[in-house]
Every structure is written in C-alpha cells, then in structure tokens.
Design a protein around this motif. Structure first.
Motif, PDB file in Angstrom:
ATOM      1  N   LEU A 288      26.557   2.725  13.732  1.00  0.00           N
ATOM      2  CA  LEU A 288      28.037   2.714  13.290  1.00  0.00           C
ATOM      3  C   LEU A 288      28.575   1.582  13.291  1.00  0.00           C
ATOM      4  N   PHE A 289      28.230   0.658  14.469  1.00  0.00           N
ATOM      5  CA  PHE A 289      28.913  -0.615  14.513  1.00  0.00           C
ATOM      6  C   PHE A 289      28.665  -1.549  13.183  1.00  0.00           C
ATOM      7  N   ARG A 290      27.573  -1.545  12.698  1.00  0.00           N
ATOM      8  CA  ARG A 290      27.006  -2.115  11.590  1.00  0.00           C
ATOM      9  C   ARG A 290      28.003  -1.538  10.306  1.00  0.00           C
ATOM     10  N   LEU A 291      28.127  -0.377  10.100  1.00  0.00           N
ATOM     11  CA  LEU A 291      29.095   0.153   9.131  1.00  0.00           C
ATOM     12  C   LEU A 291      30.391  -0.147   9.262  1.00  0.00           C
ATOM     13  N   ARG A 292      30.941  -0.242  10.404  1.00  0.00           N
ATOM     14  CA  ARG A 292      32.195  -0.661  10.725  1.00  0.00           C
ATOM     15  C   ARG A 292      32.549  -2.142  10.314  1.00  0.00           C
ATOM     16  N   ILE A 293      31.416  -2.874  10.718  1.00  0.00           N
ATOM     17  CA  ILE A 293      31.327  -4.424  10.160  1.00  0.00           C
ATOM     18  C   ILE A 293      31.508  -4.341   8.769  1.00  0.00           C
ATOM     19  N   ALA A 294      30.707  -3.635   8.077  1.00  0.00           N
ATOM     20  CA  ALA A 294      30.335  -3.825   6.465  1.00  0.00           C
ATOM     21  C   ALA A 294      31.593  -3.335   5.806  1.00  0.00           C
ATOM     22  N   LEU A 295      32.251  -2.400   6.158  1.00  0.00           N
ATOM     23  CA  LEU A 295      33.370  -1.428   5.711  1.00  0.00           C
ATOM     24  C   LEU A 295      34.582  -2.646   5.750  1.00  0.00           C
ATOM     25  N   ALA A 296      34.672  -3.277   7.149  1.00  0.00           N
ATOM     26  CA  ALA A 296      35.840  -4.291   7.152  1.00  0.00           C
ATOM     27  C   ALA A 296      35.504  -5.296   6.262  1.00  0.00           C
ATOM     28  N   GLU A 297      34.224  -5.822   5.744  1.00  0.00           N
ATOM     29  CA  GLU A 297      33.914  -6.942   4.987  1.00  0.00           C
ATOM     30  C   GLU A 297      34.201  -6.187   3.435  1.00  0.00           C
ATOM     31  N   SER A 298      34.071  -5.095   3.359  1.00  0.00           N
ATOM     32  CA  SER A 298      34.181  -4.382   2.037  1.00  0.00           C
ATOM     33  C   SER A 298      35.908  -4.697   1.590  1.00  0.00           C
ATOM     34  N   ALA A 299      36.644  -4.413   2.580  1.00  0.00           N
ATOM     35  CA  ALA A 299      38.082  -4.333   2.517  1.00  0.00           C
ATOM     36  C   ALA A 299      38.552  -6.156   2.109  1.00  0.00           C
ATOM     37  N   ALA A 300      37.828  -7.026   3.057  1.00  0.00           N
ATOM     38  CA  ALA A 300      38.382  -8.487   2.754  1.00  0.00           C
ATOM     39  C   ALA A 300      37.671  -8.804   1.330  1.00  0.00           C
ATOM     40  N   GLY A 301      36.580  -8.331   0.918  1.00  0.00           N
ATOM     41  CA  GLY A 301      36.288  -8.753  -0.306  1.00  0.00           C
ATOM     42  C   GLY A 301      37.012  -8.184  -1.374  1.00  0.00           C
ATOM     43  N   ALA A 302      37.634  -7.082  -1.302  1.00  0.00           N
ATOM     44  CA  ALA A 302      38.176  -6.204  -2.289  1.00  0.00           C
ATOM     45  C   ALA A 302      39.707  -7.089  -2.699  1.00  0.00           C
ATOM     46  N   VAL A 303      40.360  -7.257  -1.276  1.00  0.00           N
ATOM     47  CA  VAL A 303      41.500  -8.193  -1.369  1.00  0.00           C
ATOM     48  C   VAL A 303      41.418  -9.527  -2.073  1.00  0.00           C
ATOM     49  N   GLN A 304      40.329 -10.148  -1.739  1.00  0.00           N
ATOM     50  CA  GLN A 304      39.996 -11.308  -2.394  1.00  0.00           C
ATOM     51  C   GLN A 304      39.804 -11.149  -3.838  1.00  0.00           C
ATOM     52  N   LEU A 305      39.268 -10.418  -4.294  1.00  0.00           N
ATOM     53  CA  LEU A 305      38.986  -9.783  -5.637  1.00  0.00           C
ATOM     54  C   LEU A 305      40.406  -9.673  -6.477  1.00  0.00           C
ATOM     55  N   GLU A 306      41.244  -8.908  -5.684  1.00  0.00           N
ATOM     56  CA  GLU A 306      42.313  -8.621  -6.295  1.00  0.00           C
ATOM     57  C   GLU A 306      43.152  -9.833  -6.336  1.00  0.00           C
ATOM     58  N   LEU A 307      43.159 -10.979  -5.674  1.00  0.00           N
ATOM     59  CA  LEU A 307      43.772 -12.195  -5.838  1.00  0.00           C
ATOM     60  C   LEU A 307      43.336 -12.749  -6.940  1.00  0.00           C
ATOM     61  N   GLN A 308      41.933 -12.917  -7.053  1.00  0.00           N
ATOM     62  CA  GLN A 308      41.326 -13.403  -8.516  1.00  0.00           C
ATOM     63  C   GLN A 308      41.969 -12.698  -9.622  1.00  0.00           C
ATOM     64  N   ALA A 309      41.811 -11.624  -9.527  1.00  0.00           N
ATOM     65  CA  ALA A 309      42.057 -10.835 -10.818  1.00  0.00           C
ATOM     66  C   ALA A 309      43.728 -10.909 -11.145  1.00  0.00           C
ATOM     67  N   SER A 310      44.544 -11.128  -9.985  1.00  0.00           N
ATOM     68  CA  SER A 310      46.045 -11.260 -10.407  1.00  0.00           C
ATOM     69  C   SER A 310      46.330 -12.688 -10.704  1.00  0.00           C
ATOM     70  N   GLY A 311      45.453 -13.487 -10.230  1.00  0.00           N
ATOM     71  CA  GLY A 311      45.940 -15.036 -10.654  1.00  0.00           C
ATOM     72  C   GLY A 311      47.115 -15.342  -9.860  1.00  0.00           C
ATOM     73  N   GLY A 312      47.899 -16.591 -10.491  1.00  0.00           N
ATOM     74  CA  GLY A 312      48.773 -17.022  -9.830  1.00  0.00           C
ATOM     75  C   GLY A 312      50.172 -16.132  -9.560  1.00  0.00           C
ATOM     76  N   LYS A 313      50.166 -15.063 -10.451  1.00  0.00           N
ATOM     77  CA  LYS A 313      51.313 -14.035 -10.127  1.00  0.00           C
ATOM     78  C   LYS A 313      51.192 -13.344  -8.578  1.00  0.00           C
ATOM     79  N   ALA A 314      50.182 -13.085  -8.161  1.00  0.00           N
ATOM     80  CA  ALA A 314      50.032 -12.921  -6.968  1.00  0.00           C
ATOM     81  C   ALA A 314      50.773 -13.846  -5.750  1.00  0.00           C
ATOM     82  N   TYR A 315      51.155 -15.022  -6.119  1.00  0.00           N
ATOM     83  CA  TYR A 315      51.601 -15.961  -5.046  1.00  0.00           C
ATOM     84  C   TYR A 315      52.988 -16.008  -5.312  1.00  0.00           C
ATOM     85  N   LEU A 316      53.514 -15.424  -6.322  1.00  0.00           N
ATOM     86  CA  LEU A 316      54.908 -15.417  -6.547  1.00  0.00           C
ATOM     87  C   LEU A 316      55.509 -14.222  -5.733  1.00  0.00           C
TER      88      LEU A 316
END
Length: 356
Positions: A288-316
C-alpha cells in the motif's frame, strides 16, 4: 457519479475554496446533502451502501473538481471508518448519524499516530487515568475538518505508566480543548485545518474508540491510506482530461504520453481496489505504501503534462487560474501525512530489516 448541482458548485468555488475566500462551513453540509459521506456505509447504519472502494472513487470524483473539498470528505469518511471498525457500539450509535448528515465534522487526528506506528515519532497526547476516564495533555499540530460548527477528532494517546496507548474520540466544547486559528496554508485554505491543544482535558471512557492503538491503527491504516489515495487519483484524472482538450495541432505529439499516463494511473487504481477488497494491505502494508507513492507520482506527472499541453497560456493569470490551482494541489499530495518521504523511510527500514 456526482450530483450535477454539486459539480457546478465545486467548479464555481474551487478557486475560492483553495484560497480561503469561501466559507469553509459550507463544504461538509453540501457533501453530506449529496450523500457522499455515506458511501461505503451499510444502509442499516444510515449509509448509502457500497464498498470502501466506492468511497475511494467518491473522493476521487470530488478531487477532480476541488482538492479542498475532497480533503474534507477524506477526513469525514476516515473518521466514519474508525467508528465502523471500533468495538464501541454505543459511541457509534451516538455520533454516526450526525456525521453522515454533515451536522458533525469528523477529524482523523491520526497523522501523528501513523508516524508513531512506523516508529517515526512518539505520540503527542498523554493520558492519566481518572475514576471516570482520563486527563489528557498534548497537542495535535495539524488536523483537518475541525469545523467551527461542531467536530469530533480521533487521537492516539500515550498512557502514563505501563498502560498501552489507546485511541479515543475527543468532542469539541470540552474544557481544556483549544482550537487555533486556521493554519496559513499555501492552498486548501477552506478545509478547516488547524491545531489543537489539550490542557488537563477530562475525557470520559465512553469516548474510547479502541483500548489498544497498536492493534487498532494497523487495522484502520488500509482505509486511512486508501481513502487518501482518492485525492491523487482525482487530481490526476482531471489534469489528464485537460491535456486531452489541448491535443490539437503541434500538441498532438503528446497523445501517446497521455495514453501511457492514463494506463499507468488506472492500473494503479485497479491494484488499490484489489488490495482494499482483501487482507493484502493489512498483511503487507508495504504494498500500500508503494501504491500511495506511485499514485502521488501519477498526479505530479499528470499536472506536468497538462502544463506542456497548455503551453504559455497556463502561465497567464487570465487563462491559467484552474491550472495554477491544480499545480498547488499537486504540491500538497506528496506531503500529506504520511508523506512520501516518511513512506520511503519506512520502506527502506523494512528492506534493511529483511536483509539483516
């Protein structure tokens, strides 16, 4: 599936909830009115039925709209789970209904206890026995869902002398219980998160959740952590959904990565549900500990991918407000207790013990 009225309210108020511009007293009643606090609770006890896995999905669904609201729901539902697993039937009969109705807030208060279970720190509340119960002294420095309209908080308590540490519910309004002002967080500010100080507080024995913390805490830890995983799951799903809306033109290069993120996320969700459906996580908490870590990493990776997909607009500021909130929310997921560092420390300790 969430009630559409609740979804609209969460979307309209997500930013205000995160920044503390929305009355935190509104959150729990709205979640309860939509029936979310009773998911995974038997109808005979006043719930809406379903399983613990359904409760995880409910928290994830709320987190897709607002991590603040999902954090409140996690605290409420986790406390309800403690009641369900407590042998104190009289206490359950007394407080379960107002918890399910949202008239009473349930605060877990067991972050320190989970660290204690892993040997990371000592318990922060001490007890001395009295004729009617205990005198309590100590401090809980970070507790969520301490609703000013009424709350009850679970705490693991060290017993003076040779007594075993125990777990009790502490209701607000008792002499010697002081709630601080809401903590000045970077986000999730409308979550009623504050500190509690206990000074010669007199607690009656009928508030006992379990007489042995070392037995009770491992039993409730799968629910505590499993429900908490709903925060990361919902945030990751929403960020990936936002990625999909930006996949036109030059951003189409991210399509394969989006598929990979989704497959990895849902694979981990499947593992979580499977483990919660049996005794796996009780017998093998490291899984369960490993899954909790992996899911947190999934969230971080997803938000980072959203930034790349949004481009500069996300920073406005005019266009990226919702993304900025999700960015702040993603920064919270790794540090909510038990933090990823604490989990990795425990996994490392277990690995060294196995190798010795």
């Amino acid at each position: 599936m969430l009630d559409p009225t609740l979804c609209h309210w969460l979307d309209d108020h997500a930013e205000a909830l995160d920044l503390g511009h929305c009355d935190p007293e509104q959150v729990l009643p709205r979640l309860a009115a939509a029936g979310l606090t009773g998911v995974g609770v038997a109808p005979a006890l006043g719930g809406t039925g379903g399983t613990l896995q359904d409760a995880v999905e409910t928290i994830a669904s709320v987190a897709e709209h607002s991590l603040t609201a999902a954090f409140v729901l996690w605290g409420q539902r986790a406390f309800i789970e403690y009641l369900l697993q407590s042998p104190n039937a009289a206490l359950r009969e007394r407080v379960l209904k107002p918890l399910l109705d949202g008239h009473l807030a349930g605060a877990t208060g067991l972050s320190n206890a989970m660290k204690f279970l892993s040997g990371i720190e000592s318990l922060q509340v001490d007890a001395r026995s009295t004729a009617e119960g205990w005198t309590l002294d100590g401090r809980l420095p970070w507790v969520t869902n301490l609703r000013k309209g009424g709350f009850v908080v679970a705490a693991a308590i060290a017993h003076a002398g040779d007594g075993a540490p125990f777990v009790a519910a502490i209701p607000d309004g008792l002499d010697g219980l002081q709630r601080s002002d809401d903590l000045a967080l970077l986000g999730l500010q409308s979550s009623n998160t504050a500190a509690l100080t206990l000074t010669r507080l007199q607690l009656a024995r009928d508030w006992l959740l379990h007489e042995d913390a070392r037995q009770f805490l491992p039993a409730v830890r799968p629910a505590f952590l499993g429900l908490q995983c709903g925060l990361a799951i919902g945030l990751a799903r929403r960020a990936l959904a936002e990625v999909e809306t930006h996949l036109g033109g030059s951003r189409s290069v991210l399509a394969d990565e989006l598929v990979e993120h989704r497959q990895a996320l849902e694979g981990r969700v499947g593992e979580l549900k499977s483990g919660l459906g049996g005794a796996t996580f009780s017998a093998q908490p490291a899984a369960l500990f490993r899954l909790r870590i992996a899911l947190a990493e999934s969230a971080a990776g997803a938000v980072q991918l959203e930034l790349q997909a949004s481009g500069g607009k996300a920073y406005l500021q005019a266009h990226g407000g919702a993304f900025a909130r999700r960015w702040r929310e993603s920064a919270f997921v790794p540090i909510v207790t038990p933090s990823l560092v604490q989990l990795r420390t425990e996994l490392n300790r277990q690995a060294k013990g196995a190798a010795a």
